[in-house]
Design a protein around this motif. Structure first.
Motif, PDB file in Angstrom:
ATOM      1  N   THR A   1      -3.542 -10.034   7.191  1.00  0.00           N
ATOM      2  CA  THR A   1      -3.056 -10.147   8.560  1.00  0.00           C
ATOM      3  C   THR A   1      -1.849 -11.078   8.640  1.00  0.00           C
ATOM      4  O   THR A   1      -1.875 -12.177   8.096  1.00  0.00           O
ATOM      5  CB  THR A   1      -4.175 -10.692   9.473  1.00  0.00           C
ATOM      6  OG1 THR A   1      -5.319  -9.862   9.342  1.00  0.00           O
ATOM      7  CG2 THR A   1      -3.737 -10.722  10.918  1.00  0.00           C
ATOM      8  N   ASP A   2      -0.823 -10.621   9.319  1.00  0.00           N
ATOM      9  CA  ASP A   2       0.339 -11.447   9.646  1.00  0.00           C
ATOM     10  C   ASP A   2       0.287 -11.680  11.143  1.00  0.00           C
ATOM     11  O   ASP A   2       0.049 -10.749  11.914  1.00  0.00           O
ATOM     12  CB  ASP A   2       1.644 -10.750   9.283  1.00  0.00           C
ATOM     13  CG  ASP A   2       1.797 -10.539   7.793  1.00  0.00           C
ATOM     14  OD1 ASP A   2       1.275 -11.371   7.023  1.00  0.00           O
ATOM     15  OD2 ASP A   2       2.423  -9.543   7.393  1.00  0.00           O
ATOM     16  N   ILE A   3       0.526 -12.913  11.562  1.00  0.00           N
ATOM     17  CA  ILE A   3       0.512 -13.241  12.987  1.00  0.00           C
ATOM     18  C   ILE A   3       1.876 -13.807  13.354  1.00  0.00           C
ATOM     19  O   ILE A   3       2.348 -14.764  12.745  1.00  0.00           O
ATOM     20  CB  ILE A   3      -0.604 -14.249  13.331  1.00  0.00           C
ATOM     21  CG1 ILE A   3      -1.953 -13.671  12.932  1.00  0.00           C
ATOM     22  CG2 ILE A   3      -0.576 -14.588  14.816  1.00  0.00           C
ATOM     23  CD1 ILE A   3      -3.124 -14.615  13.095  1.00  0.00           C
TER      24      ILE A   3
ATOM     25  N   ILE B   1       1.337 -11.556  18.134  1.00  0.00           N
ATOM     26  CA  ILE B   1       1.240 -10.200  17.611  1.00  0.00           C
ATOM     27  C   ILE B   1       0.628 -10.271  16.211  1.00  0.00           C
ATOM     28  O   ILE B   1       1.144 -10.957  15.336  1.00  0.00           O
ATOM     29  CB  ILE B   1       2.612  -9.516  17.558  1.00  0.00           C
ATOM     30  CG1 ILE B   1       3.208  -9.462  18.973  1.00  0.00           C
ATOM     31  CG2 ILE B   1       2.497  -8.126  16.955  1.00  0.00           C
ATOM     32  CD1 ILE B   1       4.637  -9.007  19.026  1.00  0.00           C
ATOM     33  N   MET B   2      -0.482  -9.558  16.050  1.00  0.00           N
ATOM     34  CA  MET B   2      -1.178  -9.513  14.773  1.00  0.00           C
ATOM     35  C   MET B   2      -0.905  -8.158  14.115  1.00  0.00           C
ATOM     36  O   MET B   2      -1.100  -7.122  14.735  1.00  0.00           O
ATOM     37  CB  MET B   2      -2.687  -9.659  14.978  1.00  0.00           C
ATOM     38  CG  MET B   2      -3.105 -10.935  15.633  1.00  0.00           C
ATOM     39  SD  MET B   2      -4.856 -10.947  16.114  1.00  0.00           S
ATOM     40  CE  MET B   2      -5.677 -10.481  14.614  1.00  0.00           C
TER      41      MET B   2
ATOM     42  N   ASP C   1      -8.864  -7.093  28.927  1.00  0.00           N
ATOM     43  CA  ASP C   1      -8.050  -5.979  29.421  1.00  0.00           C
ATOM     44  C   ASP C   1      -6.566  -6.131  29.084  1.00  0.00           C
ATOM     45  O   ASP C   1      -5.824  -5.150  29.092  1.00  0.00           O
ATOM     46  CB  ASP C   1      -8.210  -5.830  30.936  1.00  0.00           C
ATOM     47  CG  ASP C   1      -9.633  -5.448  31.325  1.00  0.00           C
ATOM     48  OD1 ASP C   1     -10.331  -4.852  30.483  1.00  0.00           O
ATOM     49  OD2 ASP C   1     -10.044  -5.750  32.455  1.00  0.00           O
ATOM     50  N   ALA C   2      -6.137  -7.344  28.796  1.00  0.00           N
ATOM     51  CA  ALA C   2      -4.722  -7.585  28.520  1.00  0.00           C
ATOM     52  C   ALA C   2      -4.368  -7.374  27.049  1.00  0.00           C
ATOM     53  O   ALA C   2      -3.196  -7.344  26.687  1.00  0.00           O
ATOM     54  CB  ALA C   2      -4.351  -9.004  28.935  1.00  0.00           C
ATOM     55  N   ILE C   3      -5.372  -7.195  26.176  1.00  0.00           N
ATOM     56  CA  ILE C   3      -5.129  -6.995  24.750  1.00  0.00           C
ATOM     57  C   ILE C   3      -4.701  -5.543  24.514  1.00  0.00           C
ATOM     58  O   ILE C   3      -5.325  -4.620  24.993  1.00  0.00           O
ATOM     59  CB  ILE C   3      -6.390  -7.331  23.932  1.00  0.00           C
ATOM     60  CG1 ILE C   3      -6.775  -8.797  24.147  1.00  0.00           C
ATOM     61  CG2 ILE C   3      -6.167  -7.038  22.457  1.00  0.00           C
ATOM     62  CD1 ILE C   3      -8.100  -9.163  23.530  1.00  0.00           C
ATOM     63  N   LYS C   4      -3.636  -5.370  23.767  1.00  0.00           N
ATOM     64  CA  LYS C   4      -3.122  -4.035  23.438  1.00  0.00           C
ATOM     65  C   LYS C   4      -3.220  -3.821  21.932  1.00  0.00           C
ATOM     66  O   LYS C   4      -2.988  -4.747  21.152  1.00  0.00           O
ATOM     67  CB  LYS C   4      -1.655  -3.882  23.866  1.00  0.00           C
ATOM     68  CG  LYS C   4      -1.397  -4.188  25.311  1.00  0.00           C
ATOM     69  CD  LYS C   4      -1.961  -3.114  26.198  1.00  0.00           C
ATOM     70  CE  LYS C   4      -1.630  -3.431  27.644  1.00  0.00           C
ATOM     71  NZ  LYS C   4      -2.541  -2.917  28.576  1.00  0.00           N
TER      72      LYS C   4
ATOM     73  N   VAL D   1      -1.107   0.300   9.561  1.00  0.00           N
ATOM     74  CA  VAL D   1      -1.027  -1.051  10.109  1.00  0.00           C
ATOM     75  C   VAL D   1      -1.511  -1.040  11.550  1.00  0.00           C
ATOM     76  O   VAL D   1      -1.002  -0.294  12.384  1.00  0.00           O
ATOM     77  CB  VAL D   1       0.413  -1.622  10.039  1.00  0.00           C
ATOM     78  CG1 VAL D   1       0.483  -2.997  10.677  1.00  0.00           C
ATOM     79  CG2 VAL D   1       0.889  -1.674   8.603  1.00  0.00           C
ATOM     80  N   LEU D   2      -2.512  -1.871  11.831  1.00  0.00           N
ATOM     81  CA  LEU D   2      -3.012  -2.051  13.189  1.00  0.00           C
ATOM     82  C   LEU D   2      -2.257  -3.220  13.800  1.00  0.00           C
ATOM     83  O   LEU D   2      -2.271  -4.329  13.261  1.00  0.00           O
ATOM     84  CB  LEU D   2      -4.516  -2.344  13.178  1.00  0.00           C
ATOM     85  CG  LEU D   2      -5.148  -2.639  14.526  1.00  0.00           C
ATOM     86  CD1 LEU D   2      -5.144  -1.401  15.413  1.00  0.00           C
ATOM     87  CD2 LEU D   2      -6.567  -3.153  14.346  1.00  0.00           C
ATOM     88  N   THR D   3      -1.578  -2.975  14.910  1.00  0.00           N
ATOM     89  CA  THR D   3      -0.831  -4.023  15.599  1.00  0.00           C
ATOM     90  C   THR D   3      -1.567  -4.369  16.879  1.00  0.00           C
ATOM     91  O   THR D   3      -1.766  -3.514  17.736  1.00  0.00           O
ATOM     92  CB  THR D   3       0.605  -3.562  15.924  1.00  0.00           C
ATOM     93  OG1 THR D   3       1.242  -3.197  14.697  1.00  0.00           O
ATOM     94  CG2 THR D   3       1.401  -4.667  16.598  1.00  0.00           C
TER      95      THR D   3
END
Length: 144
Positions: free
Chosen positions: A40-42, A50-51, A112-115, A122-124
């Motif tokens: 994981t890169d943050i 952003i992960m 609800d604010a997490i996208k 890659v999961l962003t």
């Protein structure tokens, strides 16, 4: 298999070498560290974190995100089964199962604010920053 003598660092405690050997002994024979590492890169932007989580080989439908008690948990599970009795195959049954999970502490973030977006392995995940509460200015106290 690791070469323990060449990977030993003088700054390590002698028991670190034993712990590493113990962990490797109980690891499955065909263990692939890349599968469950979920590297994981943050990154931080002005208004969000952003992960980027590496999850190669999974489909979007294989991935599940949950938020509970301030922790974001990412789970992925992929199962493949082929029981075709076709004569052109040399096997009777073929099974593959891969799963991985990782949790991240995100604090009190509105779910609800997490996208999340999955593209090319890659999961962003975008986590909005909370507005910082400014300390209230105290009124001056009158002296009697």
């Amino acid at each position: 298999m690791k070469n323990y003598l060449t990977s030993y660092n003088r700054n390590n405690h002698p028991f670190d070498l034993i712990d590493s050997a113990f962990d490797d002994f109980f690891r499955p024979l065909f263990y692939d560290e890349k599968l469950d590492a979920m590297k994981t890169d943050i990154r931080e932007t002005k208004d969000s974190y952003i992960m980027d989580v590496e999850m190669p080989g999974f489909d979007k439908e294989d991935i599940n995100l949950d938020v509970d008690n301030g922790y974001l948990t990412i789970r992925a599970e992929k199962k493949e089964k082929d029981e075709s009795g076709k004569e052109d195959h040399r096997y009777v049954r073929k099974e593959r199962s891969v799963s991985c999970q990782r949790s991240y502490y995100i604090g009190d973030t509105e779910e609800d604010a997490i996208k999340a977006k999955y593209d090319k392995g890659v999961l962003t995940v975008t986590l909005p920053k909370k507005e910082e509460k400014k300390p209230e200015s105290k009124k001056s106290i009158a002296i009697e």
